[in-house]
Design a protein around this motif. Sequence first.
Motif, PDB file in Angstrom:
ATOM      1  N   GLN A 427       0.825  -1.214   0.000  1.00  0.00           N
ATOM      2  CA  GLN A 427       0.000   0.000   0.000  1.00  0.00           C
ATOM      3  C   GLN A 427       0.857   1.261   0.000  1.00  0.00           C
ATOM      4  O   GLN A 427       0.335   2.364   0.114  1.00  0.00           O
ATOM      5  N   THR A 456      -6.097   5.343   8.050  1.00  0.00           N
ATOM      6  CA  THR A 456      -6.728   5.955   6.863  1.00  0.00           C
ATOM      7  C   THR A 456      -7.969   6.726   7.274  1.00  0.00           C
ATOM      8  O   THR A 456      -8.467   7.562   6.532  1.00  0.00           O
ATOM      9  N   ARG A 465      -5.223  -3.057   7.425  1.00  0.00           N
ATOM     10  CA  ARG A 465      -3.823  -2.748   7.768  1.00  0.00           C
ATOM     11  C   ARG A 465      -3.399  -3.521   9.015  1.00  0.00           C
ATOM     12  O   ARG A 465      -2.328  -4.111   9.075  1.00  0.00           O
TER      13      ARG A 465
END
Lengths: 531, 531
Positions: A427, A456, A465
């Motif tokens: 990412q 995020t 994540r």
Amino acid sequence: MRRWNGWGDDTIDVPLGPEALGFLGERIGPGTAPRDATFDAACAALPPGRLPPHPLVDASAPTRLLHALGQSLPDWLRLRHGRVHAAPDGVGYPECSEQVRTLLAYAAANGADVIPYGGGTSVAGHLGVHDPSRPTLSIDMRRMRAMISLDREAQLATFCAGVAGPDLEAQLRAHGYTLGHFPQSFEYSTLGGWVVTRSSGQQSLRYGRIEGLFAGGRVETPAGTLEIPTFPASSAGVDVREMVLGSEGRLGILTHATVRISRLPQHEAFHAVFFPDWERAVAAVRELAQAKLALSMLRLSNAVETTTMLTLAGHPRVVRLLEGWLALRGSGNGKCMLMIGASGEKAQAVPAIKAALALARRHRGVHVGRGLGERWRRNRFRSVYLRNAAWAHGYAIDTVETAVDWPRVTHAMEGIERAAAQALQAQGEKVHAYTHLSHLYPQGASVYSTFVFRLTGEFEADMLRWRQLKDRVSEAIVAAGGTISHQHGVGVDHAPWLAEEKGELGMKAMAALFRQFDPDGRMNPGKLLAP
Amino acid sequence: MRRWNGWGDDTIDVPLGPEALGFLGERIGPGTAPRDATFDAACAALPPGRLPPHPLVDASAPTRLLHALGQSLPDWLRLRHGRVHAAPDGVGYPECSEQVRTLLAYAAANGADVIPYGGGTSVAGHLGVHDPSRPTLSIDMRRMRAMISLDREAQLATFCAGVAGPDLEAQLRAHGYTLGHFPQSFEYSTLGGWVVTRSSGQQSLRYGRIEGLFAGGRVETPAGTLEIPTFPASSAGVDVREMVLGSEGRLGILTHATVRISRLPQHEAFHAVFFPDWERAVAAVRELAQAKLALSMLRLSNAVETTTMLTLAGHPRVVRLLEGWLALRGSGNGKCMLMIGASGEKAQAVPAIKAALALARRHRGVHVGRGLGERWRRNRFRSVYLRNAAWAHGYAIDTVETAVDWPRVTHAMEGIERAAAQALQAQGEKVHAYTHLSHLYPQGASVYSTFVFRLTGEFEADMLRWRQLKDRVSEAIVAAGGTISHQHGVGVDHAPWLAEEKGELGMKAMAALFRQFDPDGRMNPGKLLAP
């Protein structure tokens, strides 16, 4: 008041200063603070409870929400985003063993699973509802918090097991005693929780792990009451205490625990030593641990943690002076900080510190006195509040820990940090990882790694994540020959990796043990042993 | 050569001198030596073996006889009188794990029970055939005695579990290490035996009990192989090591054990101190144990044991001088002897002894130097040979041991000695009973009592004497809140009293655990859990 979706008391803030934010920004980029759900919104989103009324049970939405989850990162994400997928249908508040039995019978009569609840500080997912299709009763043990007896002669104290760290120590301190068990969750975590998750405190080098402190007690199980008498030691068959230690609520609820206490230490001191590099530092602490000195703590930070801690301390001028002085003495970039503690009789503690400092010097360790040590002592339960501050700036802080034998310590640390650094690479996200050895043994050490990564602000994305990071670092732990947990327990988060160390037979044996006490599989299902 | 019906090597005799015989004669009357059966007669009395031939199995009568029993008093009576009621049908001698598995499969195929055999030193009836109507295979582990690996960094050594004490220490000593586990049976008992009976060594104050020394290993069970990896510590669920510790062969055979070792001590010393009376002595040793000094041994004899040991030492002139001198210093009749040991770095051991002696002085303890301590050290594995000499003079020596918390230590000792004194009163027989505290903990102590009584020379009559004595003293242990064994295990002799401490649920849990590994109940049936 205690925060409902973060750590600790809401009057306590441990802020991240501009240096700290700059430091993190440089390493992983600036964070963006996500927007939190309100408590009311989270309550409103709960499905209605399904259990019939009971005088010992509170089925209000706020109470149910406050017992729905613990302090793991996925728990935080669910709370912060108001995405609590399930909550217990009610929360029982027993005040004695008999009420615990009453509540177990009530759960059985209503086909409900039972989740024992202590301080709610689990970071491994011990507290979530396993199967939302079935009713679940949480049993909150915190009203059972009294010291029931104190035996000065045998240095034993019996407590109701819902007692939290500060209340336990206060009751002992009044008589001149201490248990000496100080996990970082000390402010909230309970004696019962410590026992069933095999907890370890910061000064375990002197006082021992909870396995050694727990002398006996009472467990209410679906099959009946298990009483464990106290002996100084025994060779009479398999140790029943050891069936309870690490059982994570799967065989019943520990209602009373007798613990081995010590007189309050006459003397206590924490000293800081800096080593020029990791290799020298590890060689020194291994020698220290194997020398069996009368120390109470050894805690070694690696170079990145040392730098991170000095930066986060928030006194840039003082830190610059210290670093300049250390560089002159040979500890520049790459330096590693060791905290050495000693507690007890002055006649034992002072020579032990002296011997430890002399040994450290032989490995080029530079003693910087007691200032940093005292600072660590004062803030020992404060640093965890940084999680709140970091979150507010858009950073998640998570940790994992393991223990390995000495030949694998550095390998494990490097493997875990490398796995973390790579976990979010796809990412394009960086992870700031650092490590300390939190508990040292002649045989090896616990390896405790912290990760900082950016949020995020989106629930699913952040959960992903965490999942990616958790999977990679857990794989790295197993690959390095480490236990999946040295001090936090298994819960649901570590369960997928447990069979690796227990083996198929060990897993079956645990299941057989739990089945004996809990034939219907009602006690904290889904935890420890993956279903 | 090892004695087949007594203790130890037949070239070693520790005689009872005329003072000792006079002392015993005065207290319980003169003994009459019974007549021993011959080895050949005992062999001839064995029923034929029922197992088919196997290359790893020796089914000769001498070998079967040598594996039929252990070293408990009823075992001795059976051997001495040639009344071995049952023996294994064959004895397997595996040299590796695979051969252990082969032998387990052979036993299963032939419907045979399995008795794991280590050093044959059990004093609790671990080794007898449970059900003579079924075939039984003894598996003698003593050919598996090599050190397989030595990890200096983690201070871990892996051994085949059939290794006996001297071979284990010799292999470690060659590299500068020691396990430091010295039970009185050290000459013959094996690492595997120590683990599965939760053994404790004389210097456990420094090195710990076998529970703390056993780091992991391999167990061959009927359900498969259980591998237990080593970690310095773990919070990952129930500890599988603890399922093996104290399992007494009920779940399989420990074939390999990894143990935590220490560097050979730079310094070792044993000092003797005499206290004027038991009350002062107990107060002193409790304070010593709770002071957590770096000692390796504390061993306190009560007044009768002190007198008995000084008399049995066989140097009446020297003892008279010592006693005269002690009386002048305040320790006359009623004096109690404390042995204090310290091992390790000189810098730690010497100050620890100094602190211990200072503390003893505050309780009117008189230090008599290292002479008696050195004598104890030299004879530490010799005193058990007195059983042979006593037998030859018509005296039986038996022991029991327990552990209790400090408030019950004196009460337990008095209760056990009183029970022993009264046990044979109906027959007009006296029992000479004396006690020492063999292992000291902050929480309490082990209470180790020795009994001397006269033999009748008749098998049934002497068995009855033992039974009456054993029942009364075991009841006294339970009544005093003690564990039924601190260091010898349960076997069959202690099994009737086990449920008292484990509770019904604890007993069921042990049974469930063993069933998981041994579904057919083939492993050492009848031991630990009464059938």
